[in-house]
Design a protein around this motif. Structure first.
Motif, PDB file in Angstrom:
ATOM      1  N   THR A 250       0.820  -1.216   0.000  1.00  0.00           N
ATOM      2  CA  THR A 250       0.000   0.000   0.000  1.00  0.00           C
ATOM      3  C   THR A 250       0.853   1.265   0.000  1.00  0.00           C
ATOM      4  O   THR A 250       0.693   2.137  -0.855  1.00  0.00           O
ATOM      5  N   VAL A 251       1.761   1.338   0.976  1.00  0.00           N
ATOM      6  CA  VAL A 251       2.474   2.593   1.207  1.00  0.00           C
ATOM      7  C   VAL A 251       3.468   2.870   0.081  1.00  0.00           C
ATOM      8  O   VAL A 251       3.638   4.005  -0.348  1.00  0.00           O
ATOM      9  N   VAL A 252       4.133   1.806  -0.398  1.00  0.00           N
ATOM     10  CA  VAL A 252       5.129   2.009  -1.451  1.00  0.00           C
ATOM     11  C   VAL A 252       4.485   1.867  -2.838  1.00  0.00           C
ATOM     12  O   VAL A 252       4.413   2.829  -3.598  1.00  0.00           O
ATOM     13  N   GLY A 316       8.744   2.547   9.484  1.00  0.00           N
ATOM     14  CA  GLY A 316       7.545   1.933  10.052  1.00  0.00           C
ATOM     15  C   GLY A 316       7.730   0.446  10.209  1.00  0.00           C
ATOM     16  O   GLY A 316       8.782  -0.102   9.887  1.00  0.00           O
ATOM     17  N   ALA A 317       6.709  -0.199  10.729  1.00  0.00           N
ATOM     18  CA  ALA A 317       6.604  -1.655  10.891  1.00  0.00           C
ATOM     19  C   ALA A 317       7.236  -2.200  12.162  1.00  0.00           C
ATOM     20  O   ALA A 317       7.032  -3.356  12.510  1.00  0.00           O
ATOM     21  N   ALA A 318       8.048  -1.393  12.835  1.00  0.00           N
ATOM     22  CA  ALA A 318       8.655  -1.813  14.104  1.00  0.00           C
ATOM     23  C   ALA A 318       9.170  -0.553  14.801  1.00  0.00           C
ATOM     24  O   ALA A 318       9.373   0.470  14.150  1.00  0.00           O
ATOM     25  N   SER A 362       7.597   9.548  19.196  1.00  0.00           N
ATOM     26  CA  SER A 362       6.180   9.344  18.901  1.00  0.00           C
ATOM     27  C   SER A 362       6.008   8.758  17.510  1.00  0.00           C
ATOM     28  O   SER A 362       6.785   9.056  16.604  1.00  0.00           O
ATOM     29  N   THR A 363       4.966   7.923  17.336  1.00  0.00           N
ATOM     30  CA  THR A 363       4.656   7.437  15.996  1.00  0.00           C
ATOM     31  C   THR A 363       3.619   8.338  15.340  1.00  0.00           C
ATOM     32  O   THR A 363       3.111   8.016  14.271  1.00  0.00           O
ATOM     33  N   GLY A 364       3.284   9.447  15.993  1.00  0.00           N
ATOM     34  CA  GLY A 364       2.500  10.463  15.313  1.00  0.00           C
ATOM     35  C   GLY A 364       1.047  10.558  15.717  1.00  0.00           C
ATOM     36  O   GLY A 364       0.642  10.144  16.810  1.00  0.00           O
ATOM     37  N   ARG A 422      -8.887  -4.090  17.788  1.00  0.00           N
ATOM     38  CA  ARG A 422      -7.881  -4.158  18.866  1.00  0.00           C
ATOM     39  C   ARG A 422      -6.513  -4.395  18.233  1.00  0.00           C
ATOM     40  O   ARG A 422      -6.329  -5.364  17.497  1.00  0.00           O
ATOM     41  N   THR A 423      -5.569  -3.509  18.503  1.00  0.00           N
ATOM     42  CA  THR A 423      -4.258  -3.648  17.854  1.00  0.00           C
ATOM     43  C   THR A 423      -3.354  -4.634  18.572  1.00  0.00           C
ATOM     44  O   THR A 423      -2.392  -5.122  17.991  1.00  0.00           O
ATOM     45  N   GLY A 424      -3.607  -4.879  19.864  1.00  0.00           N
ATOM     46  CA  GLY A 424      -2.681  -5.717  20.632  1.00  0.00           C
ATOM     47  C   GLY A 424      -1.410  -4.962  20.990  1.00  0.00           C
ATOM     48  O   GLY A 424      -0.454  -5.546  21.500  1.00  0.00           O
ATOM     49  N   MET A 441       1.384  -6.234  23.555  1.00  0.00           N
ATOM     50  CA  MET A 441       0.807  -7.245  24.444  1.00  0.00           C
ATOM     51  C   MET A 441       0.494  -8.541  23.702  1.00  0.00           C
ATOM     52  O   MET A 441       0.423  -9.595  24.289  1.00  0.00           O
ATOM     53  N   LYS A 442       0.320  -8.467  22.384  1.00  0.00           N
ATOM     54  CA  LYS A 442       0.030  -9.685  21.618  1.00  0.00           C
ATOM     55  C   LYS A 442       1.285 -10.539  21.508  1.00  0.00           C
ATOM     56  O   LYS A 442       2.401 -10.054  21.720  1.00  0.00           O
ATOM     57  N   GLU A 443       1.086 -11.795  21.141  1.00  0.00           N
ATOM     58  CA  GLU A 443       2.218 -12.722  21.149  1.00  0.00           C
ATOM     59  C   GLU A 443       3.165 -12.559  19.955  1.00  0.00           C
ATOM     60  O   GLU A 443       4.271 -13.081  19.961  1.00  0.00           O
TER      61      GLU A 443
HETATM   62  P1  AYL Z   1       2.191  -5.775  10.447  1.00  0.00           P
HETATM   63  N1  AYL Z   1       6.421   1.298  16.090  1.00  0.00           N
HETATM   64  C1  AYL Z   1       6.248   0.209  16.863  1.00  0.00           C
HETATM   65  N2  AYL Z   1       5.643  -0.913  16.468  1.00  0.00           N
HETATM   66  C2  AYL Z   1       5.163  -0.947  15.220  1.00  0.00           C
HETATM   67  C3  AYL Z   1       5.282   0.169  14.348  1.00  0.00           C
HETATM   68  C4  AYL Z   1       5.959   1.324  14.827  1.00  0.00           C
HETATM   69  N3  AYL Z   1       6.159   2.401  14.072  1.00  0.00           N
HETATM   70  N4  AYL Z   1       4.688  -0.163  13.192  1.00  0.00           N
HETATM   71  C5  AYL Z   1       4.212  -1.423  13.325  1.00  0.00           C
HETATM   72  N5  AYL Z   1       4.510  -1.912  14.547  1.00  0.00           N
HETATM   73  C6  AYL Z   1       4.216  -3.252  15.066  1.00  0.00           C
HETATM   74  O1  AYL Z   1       0.796  -6.248  10.399  1.00  0.00           O
HETATM   75  C7  AYL Z   1       2.989  -3.246  15.964  1.00  0.00           C
HETATM   76  O2  AYL Z   1       3.134  -4.219  16.963  1.00  0.00           O
HETATM   77  O3  AYL Z   1       2.127  -4.336   9.803  1.00  0.00           O
HETATM   78  C8  AYL Z   1       1.874  -3.605  15.009  1.00  0.00           C
HETATM   79  O4  AYL Z   1       0.721  -4.128  15.647  1.00  0.00           O
HETATM   80  O5  AYL Z   1       3.248  -6.622   9.843  1.00  0.00           O
HETATM   81  C9  AYL Z   1       2.548  -4.629  14.140  1.00  0.00           C
HETATM   82  O6  AYL Z   1       3.875  -4.121  13.985  1.00  0.00           O
HETATM   83  C10 AYL Z   1       1.858  -4.797  12.810  1.00  0.00           C
HETATM   84  O7  AYL Z   1       2.626  -5.553  11.960  1.00  0.00           O
HETATM   85  C11 AYL Z   1       3.541   2.728   7.915  1.00  0.00           C
HETATM   86  C12 AYL Z   1       4.503   1.784   7.608  1.00  0.00           C
HETATM   87  C13 AYL Z   1       2.389   1.051   9.118  1.00  0.00           C
HETATM   88  C14 AYL Z   1       4.394   0.500   8.069  1.00  0.00           C
HETATM   89  C15 AYL Z   1       3.311   0.096   8.791  1.00  0.00           C
HETATM   90  C16 AYL Z   1       3.220  -1.209   9.427  1.00  0.00           C
HETATM   91  C17 AYL Z   1       2.908  -2.415   8.646  1.00  0.00           C
HETATM   92  C18 AYL Z   1       3.241  -3.632   9.524  1.00  0.00           C
HETATM   93  C19 AYL Z   1       2.474   2.332   8.687  1.00  0.00           C
HETATM   94  O8  AYL Z   1       3.659   3.996   7.483  1.00  0.00           O
END
Ligand code: AYL
Length: 544
Positions: A250-252, A316-318, A362-364, A422-424, A441-443
């Motif tokens: 989506t994003v890219v 993003g993603a972590a 912050s993630t915004g 719920r994001t977990g 909190m999710k596994e």
């Molecule tokens: P999935 N900081 C901390 N944890 C994050 C972050 C972040 N910036 N982004 C994702 N996570 C973790 O489905 C969080 O635990 O999607 C979340 O529930 O593979 C889980 O990753 C979801 O993992 C963007 C770029 C969102 C990337 C994404 C994330 C896609 C990953 C917005 O701009």
């Protein structure tokens, strides 16, 4: 905001977005005329490329042939198992134009992993690469399924494997009867368009049903939240994040093709190729995951000069440490650093740092039309708490999935009444509406931003003849974020080494899922009286 049923909840600082209500391919091509003769996608390895006009014509040709040659129509599902390459968007958007939905499979998966996704999704057609063809055949055999497999040759000279269909023939614009394309019957923009897989808060990977409107809404939300000058149609985006994952998809890919950018595709992360994308191809905007940011900070060859075209970076993603963001900006002072947070279940973007942000921890804030509440972690109440209080982040908005495919139990667990997802994840927001993700909190374990569902590794371990039971959890890893570690109970009178167990797992899963965090032999796996694994306790006891 406050309401009796929801408690406190937060709304977006942006104007609401407009719901697009059109098929996704039409949305992506909405401004196509403005840049039809500029490059849409180029392969950094081979330099083969497509202009926007060529890409769009190839999509239409593929759509026609899917219908006329293979009798595939809405609501059939097509699976793509490809590394990033210029043909990826042709396979995806062509299938969508034919009225199909697309499930995206990680191209480095083992036959076992692929076969499960083929079975769950009930895919009818596969698109893969030449090197991946044997794996796809094996996956189909394991799934007990026969389906056409089209392969993309990376050059005219690469040979077509026996039995495979040449993808280039299917996208050739010669002798195509575009008027033969049938618009999908009874389709709506709320129907499924993508079916990526995610384990969500618990268990095995599940099919995430994302609609045309979910994805186009998220593209709109992203576009509104990006600084005005952050994307111009001449911009080049080194597309290194895999398109099978929702971040790359989506994003890219989809969002940026809708805005006229040039995707410089990389099939895998290799330092020299990545540097080439920045240097030779003049990458100017870059979506990355934290380990790539660390690579850029630390790699001596990746100097400020090499990245001289780079203006905007989004992570993003972590989680990424504030320190690392500061080190990044110190080395690349002419870039702006943004962060996004989200999940597959939300198409994925849920939070993004706004223009001029300096709160790097912050993630915004929430993008347009998105609402969030923080609910207490003890599960006693789904009512939102106010600013500064930590709890589980729940969200709703037009980008949130309708649910997991054929899985009412998981949907029951994943949504609170009122469509709250719920994001977990554990979070709080401050007085200005900035969110901070503090814990998970999710596994789910995340390695380099990829999902590693513990339940999947536990199932692999349980299949080992010497293993009675096992539990998997994540430990911190300096470069990758986390690494999976297992505690293992052997069957009576069995002996085994950690190496032998690790090798057994490594053979059966994609390499980032390997038990890099080690294996500990124990006498029992701590469980509650109903037999549920006590992950928190295990994590506490066995993390050192
Ligand atoms: P999935 N900081 C901390 N944890 C994050 C972050 C972040 N910036 N982004 C994702 N996570 C973790 O489905 C969080 O635990 O999607 C979340 O529930 O593979 C889980 O990753 C979801 O993992 C963007 C770029 C969102 C990337 C994404 C994330 C896609 C990953 C917005 O701009």
């Amino acid at each position: 905001h406050y309401s009796a049923e929801d408690g406190y909840y937060k709304t977006s600082p942006y104007d609401p977005i407009k719901i697009q209500n059109m098929p996704l391919h039409e949305y992506v091509w909405r401004d196509f005329k403005k840049w039809e003769n500029s490059t849409a996608a180029v392969c950094v390895i081979t330099d083969r490329q497509y202009t926007y006009a060529q890409l769009r014509d190839a999509c239409a040709a593929f759509a026609v042939r899917l219908q006329t040659k293979f009798k595939l129509f809405n609501p059939d599902i097509l699976a793509i198992c490809l590394p990033n390459m210029p043909e990826y968007p042709i396979a995806a958007l062509g299938a969508i134009e034919a009225g199909l939905a697309v499930t995206t499979i990680n191209p480095i998966y083992t036959p076992d992993e692929i076969s499960r996704q083929l079975t769950f999704s009930n895919a009818k057609f596969l698109v893969g690469s030449v090197p991946g063809y044997a794996t796809l055949r094996e996956a189909c055999r394991l799934a007990g399924k026969q389906m056409p497999i089209a392969v993309v040759r990376s050059s005219e000279t690469e040979l077509l494997p026996a039995g495979a269909i040449d993808f280039f023939e299917l996208i050739s614009t010669e002798n195509v009867r575009y008027d033969e394309l049938c618009p999908p019957k009874d389709a709506t923009p709320d129907d499924m368009v993508f079916l990526p897989f995610s384990s969500g808060t618990t268990g095995l990977p599940k099919g995430v049903v994302l609609s045309h409107n979910n994805i186009s809404s998220n593209c709109e939300q992203l576009q509104d939240a990006l600084p005005i000058d952050s994307l111009q149609f001449q911009d080049t985006l080194p597309a290194v994040l895999p398109f099978f994952h929702i971040y790359g998809l989506t994003v890219v890919m989809l969002s940026k093709l809708g805005q006229g950018a040039r995707l410089a595709t990389l099939p895998a992360f290799k330092p020299d190729d990545f540097i080439k994308a920045l240097d030779t191809y003049k990458g100017s905007i870059l979506n990355l995951v934290p380990p790539i940011a660390l690579f850029m900070i630390n790699h001596p060859k990746l100097t400020k000069d090499v990245a001289s075209a780079l203006r905007v970076v989004m992570s993003g993603a972590a989680p990424i440490g504030q320190n690392d963001v500061e080190r990044f900006l110190h080395k690349f002072p002419n870039t702006r650093f943004m962060q996004g947070y989200g999940m597959t279940e939300a198409s994925p973007v849920i939070l993004m740092t706004p223009e001029g942000n300096t709160r790097y921890a912050s993630t915004g804030v929430l993008p347009g039309s998105t609402e969030a509440k923080i609910v207490p972690l003890d599960g006693t109440d789904a009512k939102g708490v106010g600013a500064g209080v930590t709890g589980e982040l729940c969200v709703r908005g037009p980008q949130v999935m309708s649910g997991y495919l054929n899985n009412p139990e998981a949907n029951e667990l994943t949504f609170f009444p009122g469509k709250w997802l719920r994001t977990g994840d554990v979070a709080f927001y401050d007085e200005d509406g900035f969110f901070y993700i503090t814990d998970r909190m999710k596994e789910l374990i995340k390695v380099k931003g990829f999902q590693v569902p513990p339940a999947e590794l536990e199932a692999v371990l349980r299949d080992h003849p010497k293993i009675l039971e096992a539990a998997v959890f994540g430990i911190p890893h300096e470069l990758n974020g986390e690494a999976p570690r297992a505690i293992v109970v052997l069957r009576q009178n069995e002996t085994a080494t950690a190496e032998e167990i690790a090798a057994y797992v490594a053979e059966r899963v994609a390499h980032y899922k390997k038990l890099e965090g080690g294996i500990i032999f124990v006498d029992e796996v701590p469980k509650n009286p109903t037999g549920k694994i006590l992950r928190k306790d295990i994590k506490q006891k066995y993390s050192d």
